[in-house]
Write a protein that holds these residues in place. Structure first.
Motif, PDB file in Angstrom:
ATOM      1  N   PHE A  52       0.822  -1.218   0.000  1.00  0.00           N
ATOM      2  CA  PHE A  52       0.000   0.000   0.000  1.00  0.00           C
ATOM      3  C   PHE A  52       0.857   1.270   0.000  1.00  0.00           C
ATOM      4  N   PHE A  55       5.291   2.764   4.500  1.00  0.00           N
ATOM      5  CA  PHE A  55       4.842   2.136   5.739  1.00  0.00           C
ATOM      6  C   PHE A  55       5.910   2.312   6.810  1.00  0.00           C
ATOM      7  N   ASN A  85      -0.384   6.160   8.387  1.00  0.00           N
ATOM      8  CA  ASN A  85      -1.313   5.534   7.438  1.00  0.00           C
ATOM      9  C   ASN A  85      -1.184   4.015   7.368  1.00  0.00           C
ATOM     10  N   VAL A  86       0.045   3.503   7.332  1.00  0.00           N
ATOM     11  CA  VAL A  86       0.252   2.059   7.233  1.00  0.00           C
ATOM     12  C   VAL A  86       1.289   1.631   8.272  1.00  0.00           C
ATOM     13  N   LYS A 105      -3.949  -0.688   8.011  1.00  0.00           N
ATOM     14  CA  LYS A 105      -4.100   0.430   7.079  1.00  0.00           C
ATOM     15  C   LYS A 105      -5.181   1.376   7.605  1.00  0.00           C
ATOM     16  N   TYR A 111      -9.510   1.165  11.080  1.00  0.00           N
ATOM     17  CA  TYR A 111      -8.410   0.504  10.379  1.00  0.00           C
ATOM     18  C   TYR A 111      -8.884  -0.745   9.646  1.00  0.00           C
TER      19      TYR A 111
END
Length: 233
Positions: A52, A55, A85-86, A105, A111
């Motif tokens: 994604f 991270f 975010n991640v 995530k 989440y």
């Protein structure tokens, strides 16, 4: 005694397996081909962390090389508080019961939880793994909106309307939303987690379980030789 998600999945396959992990680990035999599969799974999981985009990983080690669970839990809370975010390998503990989530995530009001498995299809033990994580994370105050498995989609030639495929760094990942069944697995975990922990107590008697299908399903037990009398006890 507290349990990890690995403890619980092994307990579900066979209670004696978890008891042996705690009381007689010297009888454990991990065949080379099994260790190779475990190593390949770890490598697949490491590569999937960037699925994604950017991270932050919480993995931390002590000076002796062991995982520093306390540091990982603290770092995870810092990252969630800052709105990262991640988060990968986010660590959580509830009454000592511990898990690290492969990928968390951030969404608008909670989440999405992702578990990475180097396998082509959804399996019930994978969902149970997610159920354990859901329980621990939600008890720690994390709002879990959805639960997913990230699988190896390299050999998947079928069109699966329930799956999403992502190509990244030459690897084809298959993402399957298993929220509904993971919720049911979470209930199963909640009903058995403390019972599983009792098997790890020093005074816990060895469960009287005869050899059977559970010795090889879903995995060949690391204590197969011991329980089948091939090791001098």
């Amino acid at each position: 005694m507290p349990v990890s998600k690995t403890d619980f999945v092994r307990y579900t396959q066979c209670e004696k397996m978890l008891w042996l992990d705690a009381h007689a680990p010297e009888y454990k035999i991990i065949p080379p081909e099994v260790q190779a599969r475990l190593d390949a799974g770890n490598e697949f999981g490491d590569k999937a962390m960037g699925i994604f985009g950017a991270f932050v990983e919480t993995t931390a080690y002590k000076e002796d090389g062991r995982l520093d669970y306390a540091a990982m839990i603290k770092r995870t809370q810092e990252l969630l508080a800052s709105g990262e975010n991640v988060v990968c390998e986010g660590a959580f503990s509830w009454y000592g019961n511990y898990c690290a989530a492969d990928i968390l995530k951030k969404e608008d009001d909670g989440y999405s939880l992702y578990e990475v498995k180097n396998a082509p299809t959804v399996r019930k033990e994978f969902v149970l793994d997610l159920g354990f994580q859901r329980l621990i994370l939600r008890k720690c105050g994390v709002n879990i909106l959805s639960s997913h498995l990230i699988l190896n989609g390299e050999t998947d030639e079928k069109t699966d309307e329930k799956a999403t495929f992502i190509e990244k760094d030459g690897i084809r990942y298959k993402i399957v939303d298993v929220t509904a069944v993971a919720k049911r697995a979470e209930w199963q975990v909640s009903q058995n987690i403390f019972t599983a922990g009792k098997l790890k107590r020093k005074d816990a008697p060895c469960p009287c379980i005869s050899v059977g299908e559970q010795c090889t399903t879903p995995y060949r037990c690391w204590y197969y030789e011991y329980c089948h009398g091939h090791i001098n006890k």
